[in-house]
Design an enzyme around this catalytic site. Structure first.
Site, PDB file in Angstrom:
ATOM      1  N   PRO A 157       4.179  -2.310  -5.930  1.00 25.61           N
ATOM      2  CA  PRO A 157       2.966  -3.011  -6.359  1.00 25.61           C
ATOM      3  C   PRO A 157       2.537  -4.108  -5.383  1.00 25.61           C
ATOM      4  CG  PRO A 157       4.492  -2.761  -8.193  1.00 25.61           C
ATOM      5  CD  PRO A 157       5.235  -2.395  -6.953  1.00 25.61           C
ATOM      6  N   TYR A 158       3.507  -4.811  -4.807  1.00 24.71           N
ATOM      7  CA  TYR A 158       3.175  -5.840  -3.821  1.00 24.71           C
ATOM      8  C   TYR A 158       2.510  -5.205  -2.605  1.00 24.71           C
ATOM      9  CZ  TYR A 158       3.700  -9.608  -0.421  1.00 24.71           C
ATOM     10  OH  TYR A 158       3.452 -10.563   0.533  1.00 24.71           O
TER      11      TYR A 158
END
Length: 254
Positions: A157-158
């Site tokens: 997700p980052y």
């Protein structure tokens, strides 16, 4: 003698209460800018503004959570109301997150990363661009990451959030290139901050491992990232837009 990089410019810095944002406040004012600092922690903002003013800088702050569109708009309007215009913006607010395999990631981790790293940039850019169009132009720098250029394992997700920042940067640069607005991004490698100090503290040996993957063999200081952002925001590079500048000790060049 050369003029300061940001002489006379009004600059908004988000995520300004610590790390790269606080360093940017010092670097930008040192280069002649008048700054508006935006973040959620008023005590930190007030102390930083007091420090800057004691050094002769023009600085103000506004408490704002820029993941909220209305608060982002208020921050931009505060800059315009305080100094009469907005010339430059460093969209720096962001969060990291622990390394976890994708199949074990939870929705709340994803939501926090996307809100803080992506929605905040979306919120700020819309209002910054509107203010700059009204004022005849300006420059924007978004803070992405090396994770916006390459994949970082166990940080899906980052990585996705920082690729989105790159996408916003390139799209806006193309859309407003003929309207006097330049939009670029910095892509820092591992940078010393409270977040990385905590991360390294909880994971003995991690800093040495990360540094071993960086050709320069070290962690960046926040002032080094801020200096790159200051140059991109300045008039020294008028033909540069849509660029994502790695500031990473050579990490993505391997």
């Amino acid at each position: 003698m050369a003029e300061d990089l940001l002489s006379g410019k009004v600059a908004l810095i988000t995520g300004a209460s610590s790390g790269i944002g606080a360093a940017a406040a010092k670097v930008f004012t040192g280069e002649g800018a008048r700054v508006v600092l935006a973040a959620r922690r008023e005590d930190r903002l007030a102390a930083l503004v007091e420090e800057l003013r004691a050094q002769g800088a023009e600085a103000s702050y506004v408490v704002a959570d820029v993941t909220d569109g209305e608060q982002a708009a208020r921050a931009v309007q505060f800059a315009v109301d305080t100094y009469g215009r907005l010339d430059a913006a460093f969209n720096n607010a962001g969060v990291g997150g622990d390394r976890t395999p994708m199949h074990l990631m939870t929705d709340d981790v994803y939501d926090t990363l996307m809100d803080t790293n992506v929605r905040s940039v979306w919120n700020c850019m819309r209002h910054e661009i509107a203010a700059m169009l009204a004022g005849g132009g300006g420059t924007i720098v978004n803070n992405s990451s090396v994770a916006g250029l390459v994949a970082i394992p166990t940080a899906a997700p980052y990585t996705a959030s920082k690729h989105a920042v790159v996408g916003f940067t390139r799209a806006a640069a193309d859309e407003y290139a003929q309207q006097g607005i330049r939009v670029n991004a910095v892509a820092p490698g591992t940078t010393r901050s409270e977040i990385t100090a905590d991360w390294f503290g909880r994971n003995p040996g991690l800093e040495d491992m990360v540094n071993s993957m960086t050709p320069q063999g070290r962690t960046a200081e926040p002032e080094e990232i801020a200096a790159a952002a200051a140059w991109l925001l300045s008039d020294r590079c008028p033909f540069l837009t849509g660029t994502v500048m790695p500031v990473d000790g050579g990490f993505v060049n391997q």
